[in-house]
Design a protein around this motif. Structure first.
Motif, PDB file in Angstrom:
ATOM      1  N   ALA A 159      -4.748   3.417  -8.924  1.00 47.01           N
ATOM      2  CA  ALA A 159      -3.523   4.214  -9.089  1.00 47.01           C
ATOM      3  C   ALA A 159      -2.923   3.993 -10.475  1.00 47.01           C
ATOM      4  O   ALA A 159      -2.490   4.942 -11.136  1.00 47.01           O
TER       5      ALA A 159
ATOM      6  N   ILE B  87       0.840  -1.210   0.000  1.00 52.48           N
ATOM      7  CA  ILE B  87       0.000   0.000   0.000  1.00 52.48           C
ATOM      8  C   ILE B  87       0.869   1.252   0.000  1.00 52.48           C
ATOM      9  O   ILE B  87       0.553   2.236  -0.672  1.00 52.48           O
TER      10      ILE B  87
ATOM     11  N   LEU C 285      -7.025  -0.210  -4.410  1.00 50.99           N
ATOM     12  CA  LEU C 285      -6.243   0.985  -4.702  1.00 50.99           C
ATOM     13  C   LEU C 285      -5.229   0.796  -5.830  1.00 50.99           C
ATOM     14  O   LEU C 285      -5.011   1.708  -6.638  1.00 50.99           O
ATOM     15  N   ASP C 286      -4.620  -0.381  -5.922  1.00 50.77           N
ATOM     16  CA  ASP C 286      -3.579  -0.619  -6.919  1.00 50.77           C
ATOM     17  C   ASP C 286      -4.060  -0.375  -8.350  1.00 50.77           C
ATOM     18  O   ASP C 286      -3.447   0.401  -9.084  1.00 50.77           O
TER      19      ASP C 286
ATOM     20  N   THR D  57       1.904   1.846  -3.486  1.00 51.13           N
ATOM     21  CA  THR D  57       0.788   2.383  -4.274  1.00 51.13           C
ATOM     22  C   THR D  57       0.581   3.866  -3.969  1.00 51.13           C
ATOM     23  O   THR D  57       0.383   4.668  -4.889  1.00 51.13           O
TER      24      THR D  57
END
Length: 185
Positions: free
Chosen positions: A70, A7, A66-67, A10
């Motif tokens: 992004a 995280i 989230l990955d 990221t």
């Protein structure tokens, strides 16, 4: 919210975004190389965060969300900047297709998740090759070190566009029976 190495990588990629945009626009002879290096660093962190999540056993729901967000923000930003920079239909059309594919596949994955079949549209090897070709092409198109390498980057951009189409068709075909099944309205 869980916080771990993947995280953090990221988030680092998201922090690189405004740096990338500023470097893309500053009017210095070194700025294309600097912008390309920042984009390269973002691409490397994209590969590393997934690797770290698996290797360190630090996969989380938040990281899985989230990955790709992004990644899509970084790539879309780069494509929009390149379309504005080149002002060429030959770059604009494949860039629009690449952005459109991301929207289609994101919607497809969301819909498949709603019906409990998210695994049917998991990332494939075609998608990984598409991403690699796309990242290398974008780096070359940002940097533009010389005409030969810029043309090579353009050619690779078209390879990425073909792989983009192929992967989109593969995902849609994997979900086709669910997409066309009207028995569960």
């Amino acid at each position: 919210m869980p916080f771990n190495v993947p995280i953090a990588l990221t988030f680092f990629r998201l922090i690189l975004l405004p740096v990338f945009v500023v470097l893309f626009y500053v009017p210095y002879s070194w700025s294309p190389l600097a912008a390309a290096l920042v984009f390269w660093l973002a691409a490397v962190t994209d590969a590393l965060d997934g690797y770290a999540a698996r290797k360190l056993k630090q996969s989380t729901r938040f990281g899985a969300f989230l990955d790709p967000v992004a990644d899509k923000i970084m790539v879309t930003t780069a494509l929009v900047l390149l379309v504005a920079e080149y002002q060429s239909i030959w770059l604009t059309l494949p860039a629009l297709f690449m952005i459109g594919r991301e929207i289609v596949i994101s919607a497809l994955r969301e819909w498949m998740a709603e019906i409990g079949k998210r695994g049917a549209v998991a990332v494939s090897w075609i998608g990984k090759y598409k991403t690699a070709a796309q990242m290398i092409a974008i780096i070359g198109l940002i940097w533009q070190p010389n005409p030969f390498l810029t043309y090579l980057a353009f050619a690779l951009f078209y390879v990425a566009a073909v792989l983009t189409f192929w992967s989109m068709v593969s995902y849609i075909m994997a979900a086709w029976s669910d997409l066309t099944d009207e028995s569960h309205n």
